[in-house]
Design an enzyme around this catalytic site. Sequence first.
Site, mmCIF file in Angstrom:
data_model
loop_
_atom_site.group_PDB
_atom_site.id
_atom_site.type_symbol
_atom_site.label_atom_id
_atom_site.label_comp_id
_atom_site.label_asym_id
_atom_site.label_seq_id
_atom_site.Cartn_x
_atom_site.Cartn_y
_atom_site.Cartn_z
ATOM 1 N N CYS A 72 2.685 -4.724 -0.306
ATOM 2 C CA CYS A 72 3.192 -5.906 0.104
ATOM 3 C C CYS A 72 2.449 -6.638 1.179
ATOM 4 C CB CYS A 72 4.779 -5.629 0.422
ATOM 5 S SG CYS A 72 5.004 -4.706 1.990
ATOM 6 N N HIS A 110 8.685 -3.694 4.632
ATOM 7 C CA HIS A 110 8.425 -4.527 3.499
ATOM 8 C C HIS A 110 8.562 -5.935 3.907
ATOM 9 C CE1 HIS A 110 7.933 -5.640 -0.688
ATOM 10 N NE2 HIS A 110 9.088 -6.466 -0.585
ATOM 11 N N ASP A 125 8.230 -13.056 -3.772
ATOM 12 C CA ASP A 125 7.861 -11.792 -3.520
ATOM 13 C C ASP A 125 6.877 -11.216 -4.559
ATOM 14 O OD1 ASP A 125 7.390 -8.974 -2.848
ATOM 15 O OD2 ASP A 125 9.341 -8.448 -2.339
#
Length: 257
Positions: A72, A110, A125
Amino acid sequence: MLSNNSQIQNYLERIGFKGTLDGSVKTLSDLQECHLHTVPYENLDILDHIPLSLDPQDVYQKVIMRRRGGYCFELNALFGWLLRELGYPVTDLFARFWRDEPNTPPKRRHHVLKVEAEGAAYLCDVGVGGILPRRSIILIEGIDQRQGEECYRLERDPYYGWVLCEQKNGEWNKIYSFTEEPQLPKDFIFASFWCENAPDSIFTQNPMVAIRTPEGRNTIAGREFRIFSSAGVRTFTPQNQDEYKAALLENFGINLD
């Protein structure tokens, strides 16, 4: 820093985007979906003790030019850069990942993106290995947002902020939560360092490789490759390192040579 048109074009070619760059919600979602189908989620550099860089130029070289994947802090940072270059207002946010977390509440580890388009705010995302929205999620509380066979919803928590939930077997389960406090690129350095180096980090334990496909998704569990499609799940385990590298290239587009 990244800046020129050739780098944008290389990025769009890498993810196979052939649409119109008009700043619309549809284009935003198309970019996200293309990304998830072409750039794998993977932690192989972490397992090989290769330090990660979150500098956009370094991530660009890794993901776009060397055609690798990432996690991420790499992938959403790079995707955020692309969206800004295309004219979308983007805010970087921190999230707590609740799915499969044995010790709740989870820590902030995250990176997600809030993106504005057509007068509304959306969650984007491209940095999760498990199933997550492949198209942008509008930041509105309590409405079901269906994407094919998947269904998502955003709820509000007085402490944890927005909570992205998925519907499974008739129940709603948390995926992750996030607040809207803007983050700077340097704010993610400590969290990424922990993910790379902490003994109890999930990223230092086993290979985590995944990618969406038109038929489903491909993943790795240990050394077992799992190919999900409408016909079911096909599994196989490479017998040596050459077979392993060949399977990575065929099923994820990852070339370790």
